[in-house]
Write a protein that holds these residues in place. Structure first.
Motif, PDB file in Angstrom:
ATOM      1  N   GLY A  34      17.782 -31.372 -13.103  1.00 13.84           N
ATOM      2  CA  GLY A  34      16.857 -31.195 -14.276  1.00 13.84           C
ATOM      3  C   GLY A  34      17.191 -29.786 -15.027  1.00 13.84           C
ATOM      4  O   GLY A  34      16.118 -29.657 -15.911  1.00 13.84           O
ATOM      5  N   LEU A  35      17.912 -29.019 -14.301  1.00 14.08           N
ATOM      6  CA  LEU A  35      18.210 -27.545 -14.691  1.00 14.08           C
ATOM      7  C   LEU A  35      19.379 -27.453 -15.405  1.00 14.08           C
ATOM      8  O   LEU A  35      20.423 -27.859 -15.462  1.00 14.08           O
ATOM      9  CB  LEU A  35      18.214 -26.703 -13.466  1.00 14.08           C
ATOM     10  CG  LEU A  35      17.055 -26.655 -12.573  1.00 14.08           C
ATOM     11  CD1 LEU A  35      17.299 -25.711 -11.232  1.00 14.08           C
ATOM     12  CD2 LEU A  35      15.786 -26.132 -13.136  1.00 14.08           C
ATOM     13  N   SER A  36      19.154 -26.792 -16.652  1.00 12.11           N
ATOM     14  CA  SER A  36      20.271 -26.563 -17.725  1.00 12.11           C
ATOM     15  C   SER A  36      20.760 -25.078 -17.367  1.00 12.11           C
ATOM     16  O   SER A  36      20.045 -23.909 -17.673  1.00 12.11           O
ATOM     17  CB  SER A  36      19.881 -26.577 -19.124  1.00 12.11           C
ATOM     18  OG  SER A  36      20.804 -26.069 -20.029  1.00 12.11           O
ATOM     19  N   PRO A  38      22.926 -23.286 -19.235  1.00  8.91           N
ATOM     20  CA  PRO A  38      22.955 -22.315 -20.354  1.00  8.91           C
ATOM     21  C   PRO A  38      21.511 -21.647 -20.348  1.00  8.91           C
ATOM     22  O   PRO A  38      21.199 -20.477 -20.776  1.00  8.91           O
ATOM     23  CB  PRO A  38      23.319 -23.099 -21.530  1.00  8.91           C
ATOM     24  CG  PRO A  38      24.197 -24.179 -20.779  1.00  8.91           C
ATOM     25  CD  PRO A  38      23.507 -24.582 -19.723  1.00  8.91           C
ATOM     26  N   MET A  39      20.403 -22.558 -20.275  1.00  7.54           N
ATOM     27  CA  MET A  39      19.063 -22.297 -20.540  1.00  7.54           C
ATOM     28  C   MET A  39      18.704 -21.119 -19.527  1.00  7.54           C
ATOM     29  O   MET A  39      17.961 -20.056 -19.536  1.00  7.54           O
ATOM     30  CB  MET A  39      18.117 -23.370 -20.439  1.00  7.54           C
ATOM     31  CG  MET A  39      16.651 -22.963 -20.529  1.00  7.54           C
ATOM     32  SD  MET A  39      15.683 -22.477 -18.972  1.00  7.54           S
ATOM     33  CE  MET A  39      15.915 -23.339 -17.807  1.00  7.54           C
ATOM     34  N   LEU A  40      19.161 -21.537 -18.239  1.00 12.66           N
ATOM     35  CA  LEU A  40      18.913 -20.456 -17.327  1.00 12.66           C
ATOM     36  C   LEU A  40      19.651 -18.986 -17.312  1.00 12.66           C
ATOM     37  O   LEU A  40      19.017 -17.952 -17.318  1.00 12.66           O
ATOM     38  CB  LEU A  40      19.440 -20.978 -15.740  1.00 12.66           C
ATOM     39  CG  LEU A  40      18.599 -21.917 -15.153  1.00 12.66           C
ATOM     40  CD1 LEU A  40      19.431 -22.761 -13.945  1.00 12.66           C
ATOM     41  CD2 LEU A  40      17.145 -21.627 -14.953  1.00 12.66           C
ATOM     42  N   PHE A  41      21.051 -19.048 -17.976  1.00 18.36           N
ATOM     43  CA  PHE A  41      21.325 -17.808 -18.285  1.00 18.36           C
ATOM     44  C   PHE A  41      20.809 -16.888 -19.178  1.00 18.36           C
ATOM     45  O   PHE A  41      20.386 -15.880 -19.463  1.00 18.36           O
ATOM     46  CB  PHE A  41      22.848 -17.976 -18.792  1.00 18.36           C
ATOM     47  CG  PHE A  41      24.019 -18.085 -17.405  1.00 18.36           C
ATOM     48  CD1 PHE A  41      23.845 -17.308 -16.460  1.00 18.36           C
ATOM     49  CD2 PHE A  41      24.804 -19.368 -17.416  1.00 18.36           C
ATOM     50  CE1 PHE A  41      24.834 -17.372 -15.482  1.00 18.36           C
ATOM     51  CE2 PHE A  41      25.560 -19.256 -16.311  1.00 18.36           C
ATOM     52  CZ  PHE A  41      25.663 -18.511 -15.414  1.00 18.36           C
ATOM     53  N   LEU A  42      20.319 -17.898 -20.424  1.00 23.37           N
ATOM     54  CA  LEU A  42      19.517 -17.097 -21.340  1.00 23.37           C
ATOM     55  C   LEU A  42      18.173 -16.485 -20.874  1.00 23.37           C
ATOM     56  O   LEU A  42      17.977 -15.433 -21.452  1.00 23.37           O
ATOM     57  CB  LEU A  42      19.364 -18.166 -22.767  1.00 23.37           C
ATOM     58  CG  LEU A  42      20.719 -18.378 -23.330  1.00 23.37           C
ATOM     59  CD1 LEU A  42      20.361 -19.647 -24.498  1.00 23.37           C
ATOM     60  CD2 LEU A  42      21.232 -17.294 -24.097  1.00 23.37           C
ATOM     61  N   PHE A  43      17.535 -17.352 -20.009  1.00 26.54           N
ATOM     62  CA  PHE A  43      16.514 -17.158 -19.458  1.00 26.54           C
ATOM     63  C   PHE A  43      16.481 -15.590 -18.846  1.00 26.54           C
ATOM     64  O   PHE A  43      15.873 -14.718 -18.846  1.00 26.54           O
ATOM     65  CB  PHE A  43      15.767 -18.046 -18.711  1.00 26.54           C
ATOM     66  CG  PHE A  43      14.373 -17.562 -18.373  1.00 26.54           C
ATOM     67  CD1 PHE A  43      13.276 -17.563 -19.306  1.00 26.54           C
ATOM     68  CD2 PHE A  43      14.168 -17.558 -16.947  1.00 26.54           C
ATOM     69  CE1 PHE A  43      11.958 -17.647 -18.507  1.00 26.54           C
ATOM     70  CE2 PHE A  43      12.864 -17.152 -16.372  1.00 26.54           C
ATOM     71  CZ  PHE A  43      11.892 -17.249 -17.156  1.00 26.54           C
ATOM     72  N   PHE A  74      17.415 -15.772 -11.087  1.00 27.95           N
ATOM     73  CA  PHE A  74      18.755 -15.599 -10.360  1.00 27.95           C
ATOM     74  C   PHE A  74      19.035 -16.646  -9.129  1.00 27.95           C
ATOM     75  O   PHE A  74      19.864 -17.256  -9.075  1.00 27.95           O
ATOM     76  CB  PHE A  74      18.860 -14.214  -9.709  1.00 27.95           C
ATOM     77  CG  PHE A  74      20.261 -14.121  -9.166  1.00 27.95           C
ATOM     78  CD1 PHE A  74      21.377 -13.785  -9.445  1.00 27.95           C
ATOM     79  CD2 PHE A  74      20.272 -14.404  -7.613  1.00 27.95           C
ATOM     80  CE1 PHE A  74      22.709 -13.543  -9.115  1.00 27.95           C
ATOM     81  CE2 PHE A  74      21.287 -13.902  -6.784  1.00 27.95           C
ATOM     82  CZ  PHE A  74      22.493 -13.759  -7.453  1.00 27.95           C
ATOM     83  N   LEU A  75      17.854 -16.911  -8.467  1.00 31.57           N
ATOM     84  CA  LEU A  75      18.103 -18.119  -7.305  1.00 31.57           C
ATOM     85  C   LEU A  75      18.186 -19.350  -7.981  1.00 31.57           C
ATOM     86  O   LEU A  75      18.959 -20.021  -7.639  1.00 31.57           O
ATOM     87  CB  LEU A  75      16.564 -17.902  -6.436  1.00 31.57           C
ATOM     88  CG  LEU A  75      16.443 -16.952  -5.361  1.00 31.57           C
ATOM     89  CD1 LEU A  75      15.086 -16.973  -4.842  1.00 31.57           C
ATOM     90  CD2 LEU A  75      17.388 -16.963  -4.412  1.00 31.57           C
ATOM     91  N   LEU A  76      17.406 -19.542  -9.273  1.00 33.33           N
ATOM     92  CA  LEU A  76      17.754 -21.098  -9.784  1.00 33.33           C
ATOM     93  C   LEU A  76      19.290 -21.072 -10.135  1.00 33.33           C
ATOM     94  O   LEU A  76      19.853 -22.158 -10.318  1.00 33.33           O
ATOM     95  CB  LEU A  76      16.689 -21.136 -10.833  1.00 33.33           C
ATOM     96  CG  LEU A  76      15.314 -21.666 -10.425  1.00 33.33           C
ATOM     97  CD1 LEU A  76      14.234 -21.518 -11.562  1.00 33.33           C
ATOM     98  CD2 LEU A  76      15.382 -22.806  -9.625  1.00 33.33           C
ATOM     99  N   ILE A  77      19.827 -20.042 -10.801  1.00 35.35           N
ATOM    100  CA  ILE A  77      21.156 -19.901 -11.347  1.00 35.35           C
ATOM    101  C   ILE A  77      22.052 -20.399 -10.043  1.00 35.35           C
ATOM    102  O   ILE A  77      23.106 -21.086  -9.990  1.00 35.35           O
ATOM    103  CB  ILE A  77      21.381 -18.722 -11.927  1.00 35.35           C
ATOM    104  CG1 ILE A  77      20.790 -18.612 -13.335  1.00 35.35           C
ATOM    105  CG2 ILE A  77      23.061 -18.744 -11.888  1.00 35.35           C
ATOM    106  CD1 ILE A  77      20.924 -17.347 -14.017  1.00 35.35           C
ATOM    107  N   TYR A  78      21.722 -19.513  -9.096  1.00 39.90           N
ATOM    108  CA  TYR A  78      22.633 -19.676  -7.759  1.00 39.90           C
ATOM    109  C   TYR A  78      22.271 -21.173  -7.330  1.00 39.90           C
ATOM    110  O   TYR A  78      23.439 -21.622  -6.946  1.00 39.90           O
ATOM    111  CB  TYR A  78      22.054 -18.740  -6.653  1.00 39.90           C
ATOM    112  CG  TYR A  78      22.712 -18.996  -5.330  1.00 39.90           C
ATOM    113  CD1 TYR A  78      23.898 -18.408  -4.892  1.00 39.90           C
ATOM    114  CD2 TYR A  78      21.993 -19.671  -4.358  1.00 39.90           C
ATOM    115  CE1 TYR A  78      24.386 -18.910  -3.665  1.00 39.90           C
ATOM    116  CE2 TYR A  78      22.187 -19.836  -3.189  1.00 39.90           C
ATOM    117  CZ  TYR A  78      23.573 -19.531  -2.880  1.00 39.90           C
ATOM    118  OH  TYR A  78      24.206 -19.565  -1.415  1.00 39.90           O
ATOM    119  N   PHE A  79      21.305 -21.656  -7.117  1.00 42.04           N
ATOM    120  CA  PHE A  79      21.166 -22.985  -6.622  1.00 42.04           C
ATOM    121  C   PHE A  79      21.977 -24.181  -7.715  1.00 42.04           C
ATOM    122  O   PHE A  79      22.539 -24.983  -7.069  1.00 42.04           O
ATOM    123  CB  PHE A  79      19.703 -23.494  -6.436  1.00 42.04           C
ATOM    124  CG  PHE A  79      18.851 -22.617  -5.471  1.00 42.04           C
ATOM    125  CD1 PHE A  79      19.511 -22.181  -4.430  1.00 42.04           C
ATOM    126  CD2 PHE A  79      17.322 -22.739  -5.991  1.00 42.04           C
ATOM    127  CE1 PHE A  79      18.561 -21.602  -3.382  1.00 42.04           C
ATOM    128  CE2 PHE A  79      16.729 -21.924  -4.820  1.00 42.04           C
ATOM    129  CZ  PHE A  79      17.277 -21.351  -3.763  1.00 42.04           C
TER     130      PHE A  79
END
Length: 86
Positions: A34-36, A38-43, A74-79
């Motif tokens: 459920g995680l995007s 591109p959205m995580l990078f922009l965030f 950062f953790l969410l991007i890593y995950f």
């Protein structure tokens, strides 16, 4: 600390703590579907900009909130990167 900064700290605690359950859930379940990315990078970039703004302002509430949220995002991007291939 003035009244305005106290309001900032209340907002910082509320918005930062609202984000932490998602990090915890993703860590435990390893479900990143459920995680995007591109959205995580922009965030992440946006939060980094808010952190710099808080440092330049200077605002302890902004530094506090955005420092913790930057680490969480950062953790969410890593995950997302680590668990997407499983």
């Amino acid at each position: 600390m003035n009244d305005i900064e106290i309001i900032g700290f209340i907002a910082a605690v509320l918005t930062t703590s609202a984000f932490l359950p998602q990090v915890y859930k993703t860590w435990i379940t390893k479900d990143v579907s459920g995680l995007s990315l591109p959205m995580l990078f922009l965030f992440f970039i946006g939060i980094m900009a808010w952190l710099v703004y808080g440092i330049l302002k200077p605002s302890l509430a902004m530094i506090f909130a955005n420092g913790i949220t930057l680490m969480s995002s950062f953790l969410l991007i890593y995950f997302k990167i680590r668990y997407s291939n499983k």
